[in-house]
Design a protein around this motif. Structure first.
Motif, PDB file in Angstrom:
ATOM      1  N   VAL A  65       0.907  -1.303  -0.001  1.00  0.00           N
ATOM      2  CA  VAL A  65      -0.016  -0.155  -0.105  1.00  0.00           C
ATOM      3  C   VAL A  65       0.716   1.265   0.076  1.00  0.00           C
ATOM      4  N   SER A  66       1.860   1.143   0.634  1.00  0.00           N
ATOM      5  CA  SER A  66       2.727   2.489   0.770  1.00  0.00           C
ATOM      6  C   SER A  66       3.663   2.879  -0.416  1.00  0.00           C
ATOM      7  N   ALA A  67       3.902   1.586  -0.938  1.00  0.00           N
ATOM      8  CA  ALA A  67       4.526   1.723  -2.289  1.00  0.00           C
ATOM      9  C   ALA A  67       3.487   2.437  -3.369  1.00  0.00           C
ATOM     10  N   GLY A  68       2.361   1.910  -3.380  1.00  0.00           N
ATOM     11  CA  GLY A  68       1.336   2.222  -4.408  1.00  0.00           C
ATOM     12  C   GLY A  68       1.042   3.692  -4.319  1.00  0.00           C
ATOM     13  N   LEU A  69       0.861   4.088  -2.975  1.00  0.00           N
ATOM     14  CA  LEU A  69       0.164   5.330  -2.684  1.00  0.00           C
ATOM     15  C   LEU A  69       1.682   6.299  -2.841  1.00  0.00           C
ATOM     16  N   SER A  70       2.739   5.945  -2.561  1.00  0.00           N
ATOM     17  CA  SER A  70       3.809   6.812  -2.832  1.00  0.00           C
ATOM     18  C   SER A  70       4.015   7.038  -4.279  1.00  0.00           C
ATOM     19  N   GLY A  71       3.995   5.935  -5.086  1.00  0.00           N
ATOM     20  CA  GLY A  71       4.156   6.205  -6.610  1.00  0.00           C
ATOM     21  C   GLY A  71       3.300   7.169  -7.039  1.00  0.00           C
ATOM     22  N   LEU A  72       1.783   7.054  -6.816  1.00  0.00           N
ATOM     23  CA  LEU A  72       0.955   7.776  -7.223  1.00  0.00           C
ATOM     24  C   LEU A  72       1.255   9.393  -6.819  1.00  0.00           C
ATOM     25  N   LEU A  73       1.597   9.476  -5.333  1.00  0.00           N
ATOM     26  CA  LEU A  73       1.900  10.869  -5.067  1.00  0.00           C
ATOM     27  C   LEU A  73       3.174  11.424  -5.709  1.00  0.00           C
ATOM     28  N   ALA A  74       4.189  10.576  -5.971  1.00  0.00           N
ATOM     29  CA  ALA A  74       5.417  11.031  -6.742  1.00  0.00           C
ATOM     30  C   ALA A  74       4.974  11.643  -7.987  1.00  0.00           C
ATOM     31  N   ALA A  75       4.186  11.003  -8.654  1.00  0.00           N
ATOM     32  CA  ALA A  75       3.746  11.263 -10.042  1.00  0.00           C
ATOM     33  C   ALA A  75       2.956  12.692  -9.899  1.00  0.00           C
ATOM     34  N   GLN A  76       1.983  12.733  -9.053  1.00  0.00           N
ATOM     35  CA  GLN A  76       1.393  14.081  -8.696  1.00  0.00           C
ATOM     36  C   GLN A  76       2.424  15.266  -8.532  1.00  0.00           C
ATOM     37  N   PHE A  77       3.378  14.935  -7.754  1.00  0.00           N
ATOM     38  CA  PHE A  77       4.513  15.951  -7.678  1.00  0.00           C
ATOM     39  C   PHE A  77       5.192  16.393  -8.767  1.00  0.00           C
ATOM     40  N   GLU A  78       5.378  15.284  -9.698  1.00  0.00           N
ATOM     41  CA  GLU A  78       5.916  15.692 -10.917  1.00  0.00           C
ATOM     42  C   GLU A  78       4.999  16.360 -11.866  1.00  0.00           C
ATOM     43  N   ASP A  79       3.843  16.231 -11.762  1.00  0.00           N
ATOM     44  CA  ASP A  79       2.759  16.949 -12.643  1.00  0.00           C
ATOM     45  C   ASP A  79       2.822  18.431 -12.198  1.00  0.00           C
ATOM     46  N   VAL A  80       3.085  18.979 -11.087  1.00  0.00           N
ATOM     47  CA  VAL A  80       3.035  20.159 -10.564  1.00  0.00           C
ATOM     48  C   VAL A  80       4.271  21.025 -10.468  1.00  0.00           C
ATOM     49  N   GLY A  81       5.549  20.011 -10.911  1.00  0.00           N
ATOM     50  CA  GLY A  81       6.811  20.757 -11.012  1.00  0.00           C
ATOM     51  C   GLY A  81       7.488  20.614  -9.671  1.00  0.00           C
ATOM     52  N   GLN A  82       7.059  19.996  -8.553  1.00  0.00           N
ATOM     53  CA  GLN A  82       7.749  19.730  -7.465  1.00  0.00           C
ATOM     54  C   GLN A  82       8.875  18.666  -7.619  1.00  0.00           C
ATOM     55  N   ARG A  83       9.968  18.696  -8.010  1.00  0.00           N
ATOM     56  CA  ARG A  83      10.852  17.648  -8.531  1.00  0.00           C
ATOM     57  C   ARG A  83      11.410  17.128  -7.452  1.00  0.00           C
ATOM     58  N   GLN A  84      12.001  17.971  -6.369  1.00  0.00           N
ATOM     59  CA  GLN A  84      12.812  17.400  -5.242  1.00  0.00           C
ATOM     60  C   GLN A  84      11.788  16.573  -4.397  1.00  0.00           C
ATOM     61  N   ALA A  85      10.635  17.114  -4.091  1.00  0.00           N
ATOM     62  CA  ALA A  85       9.654  16.136  -3.596  1.00  0.00           C
ATOM     63  C   ALA A  85       9.510  14.934  -4.146  1.00  0.00           C
ATOM     64  N   ALA A  86       9.234  14.804  -5.583  1.00  0.00           N
ATOM     65  CA  ALA A  86       8.931  13.795  -6.249  1.00  0.00           C
ATOM     66  C   ALA A  86      10.193  12.733  -5.934  1.00  0.00           C
ATOM     67  N   ARG A  87      11.396  13.277  -6.299  1.00  0.00           N
ATOM     68  CA  ARG A  87      12.681  12.261  -6.064  1.00  0.00           C
ATOM     69  C   ARG A  87      12.652  11.552  -4.908  1.00  0.00           C
TER      70      ARG A  87
ATOM     71  N   MET B 257      11.298   6.592  -1.827  1.00  0.00           N
ATOM     72  CA  MET B 257      10.474   5.799  -0.866  1.00  0.00           C
ATOM     73  C   MET B 257       9.559   4.588  -1.528  1.00  0.00           C
ATOM     74  N   ALA B 258       9.017   5.088  -2.543  1.00  0.00           N
ATOM     75  CA  ALA B 258       8.272   4.107  -3.175  1.00  0.00           C
ATOM     76  C   ALA B 258       8.864   2.704  -3.778  1.00  0.00           C
ATOM     77  N   ARG B 259      10.107   2.978  -4.252  1.00  0.00           N
ATOM     78  CA  ARG B 259      10.971   1.902  -4.610  1.00  0.00           C
ATOM     79  C   ARG B 259      11.477   0.926  -3.511  1.00  0.00           C
ATOM     80  N   ARG B 260      11.634   1.663  -2.425  1.00  0.00           N
ATOM     81  CA  ARG B 260      12.135   0.903  -1.381  1.00  0.00           C
ATOM     82  C   ARG B 260      11.032   0.209  -0.430  1.00  0.00           C
ATOM     83  N   ALA B 261       9.905   0.455  -0.750  1.00  0.00           N
ATOM     84  CA  ALA B 261       8.838  -0.022  -0.040  1.00  0.00           C
ATOM     85  C   ALA B 261       8.419  -1.079  -0.737  1.00  0.00           C
ATOM     86  N   ALA B 262       8.332  -0.712  -2.233  1.00  0.00           N
ATOM     87  CA  ALA B 262       8.006  -2.225  -3.150  1.00  0.00           C
ATOM     88  C   ALA B 262       9.077  -3.374  -3.334  1.00  0.00           C
TER      89      ALA B 262
END
Length: 436
Positions: free
Chosen positions: A213-235, A240-245
């Motif tokens: 669940v953590s990996a799935g949520l974090s991946g979707l959240l990271a993509a949202q950060f990318e979409d709004v230009g928050q690249r540091q938050a996205a990275r 976190m998503a990769r490590r949880a997965a």
């Protein structure tokens, strides 16, 4: 000497209050520690790391704050009168000489008794909830948590992995139909909630499920950060998503997280080699097993090949994408990527692929915006400049764009002949997309 702890598994009311006030302000424990230290006038102050440890114990309900310096600092930092913030029933103070190791002077054991304070907390939470609903604002999650505290105690705070996985599936649907970036606050709140669950002892099967669940949520959240230009938050969130997965042991999820990051990376200013490496790694981990993550990885490979002029490589990756989608569905995704790649490579099949993708898409979705911009890109490449610019401008003006949309607009502006770059529509399109 080991640190003494409250034997009751219940979280004391004061700990819940302090944690809720901190999280409402968006502060981590170290940030809270810095605020406390700013309000303590003492040359012998401990470090903020040490105070962050105190805060963890106080919020966990293991100990009670009696040192007047910290009580006054909390009240000043939070802007809440001290007598209101610490209005808990009196509890016995530990006798002299029994101070617990690692805690500030004057700290005593908390003997929490549910009662009037819990009732008052719930009453205020209900009022806060009603005020938010009446004003048409987002329902405060900490208010709901306070209201449901008694129910959670009766249920034994069981963790329902299936329910959390339904939450992830719902977000996966909503990201395609809601405005770009509009789900960030809700997702971040849920990621934090999952983190609190993982912070306590869990059976192995439940722990693995919550890591998924953590990996799935974090991946979707990271993509949202990318979409709004928050690249540091996205990275940070991708990491976190990769490590949880990886920790979950779910191979399909490991593939999906990497391919999703690769897909977002191809639309950003990250080096193409980063996207290529992530896509290749996703295909390697999949080991020939078809899944949505593999489809995404092949789509990235096709896009990158098309951009560097490798038509054969692009077609090979599209063929691999088609083979995967034939086994697991996803025809709209296949046709969208065919339309993009064929448009880049001036392939006559672009029009048919675009038509098929449009037939399968719904107006107002993120995918539809991508298709409309791909269509505009094709018109410009066919030298139907005015029609292409107007179509692109209409799409951009229709609401926030995802990262892919900004990237495709970049193609459109780059493909304009010099004589068309000063057209009013071109200037407006450039101005609307220049901020990201």
């Amino acid at each position: 000497m080991a640190k003494a702890k409250e034997t009751s598994p219940e979280l004391p009311a004061l700990g819940r209050r302090l944690r809720a006030e901190r999280e409402r302000r968006g502060w981590g424990r170290r940030t809270m520690a810095r605020h406390l230290l700013d309000h303590i006038d003492d040359r012998q102050k401990p470090s903020h790391v040490t105070v962050a440890g105190y805060i963890k114990n106080w919020e966990a309900g293991e100990v009670r704050i009696t040192d007047p310096r910290y009580r006054a600092a909390y009240a000043a930092a939070l802007g809440i009168p001290e007598d209101e913030l610490f209005a808990l029933p009196n509890v016995p103070v530990s006798p002299p000489g029994t101070a617990m190791e690692g805690l500030p002077p004057g700290t005593v054991m908390e003997s929490h008794t549910p009662g009037l304070w819990d009732d008052e907390m719930r009453r205020r939470a209900v009022l806060e909830l009603l005020a938010a609903v009446t004003a048409g604002q987002a329902v405060p999650s900490d208010a709901l948590e306070t209201i449901f505290t008694g129910v959670e105690r009766v249920l034994g705070a069981r963790t329902d992995v299936d329910e959390w996985e339904r939450v992830v599936a719902e977000y996966d649907h909503l990201v395609s139909v809601r405005p770009v970036g509009s789900l960030i606050n809700d997702m971040a709140t849920d990621v934090a909630a999952v983190g609190r669950i993982l912070d306590r002892p869990l059976p192995p099967a439940v722990s693995a499920g919550m890591l998924r669940v953590s990996a799935g949520l974090s991946g979707l959240l990271a993509a949202q950060f990318e979409d709004v230009g928050q690249r540091q938050a996205a990275r940070m969130t991708w990491s976190m998503a990769r490590r949880a997965a990886d920790a979950s042991g779910d191979r399909a999820l490991r593939v999906w997280v990497r391919s999703k990051e690769a897909s977002m990376a191809r639309w950003s200013d990250r080096p193409p080699a980063v996207a290529a490496e992530l896509a290749d790694e996703a295909v390697h981990i999949a080991g020939g097993t078809p899944c949505m993550g593999v489809a995404q990885a092949h789509a990235v490979q096709a896009s990158l090949a098309a951009r560097r002029g490798d038509v054969a490589g692009a077609n090979k990756a599209l063929q691999a994408l088609e083979e995967v989608t034939e086994q697991g569905g996803g025809q709209r995704y296949l046709h969208l990527n065919e339309a993009y790649v064929h448009t880049l490579t001036h392939d006559r099949r672009a029009g048919a692929a675009l038509s098929r993708a449009l037939d399968l898409s719904r107006p107002g979705t993120v995918g539809r915006k991508e298709l409309d911009l791909i269509q505009a890109m094709g018109l410009v490449r066919e030298r139907e400049i005015n029609a292409g610019l107007q179509h692109a401008l209409t799409t951009v003006q229709g609401g926030p764009l995802p990262a892919s949309g900004f990237h495709i607009v970049g193609h459109i502006l780059h493909d304009l002949p010099p004589s068309a770059r000063t057209l009013p529509a071109a200037r407006e399109l450039r101005a609307l997309t220049a901020a990201v």
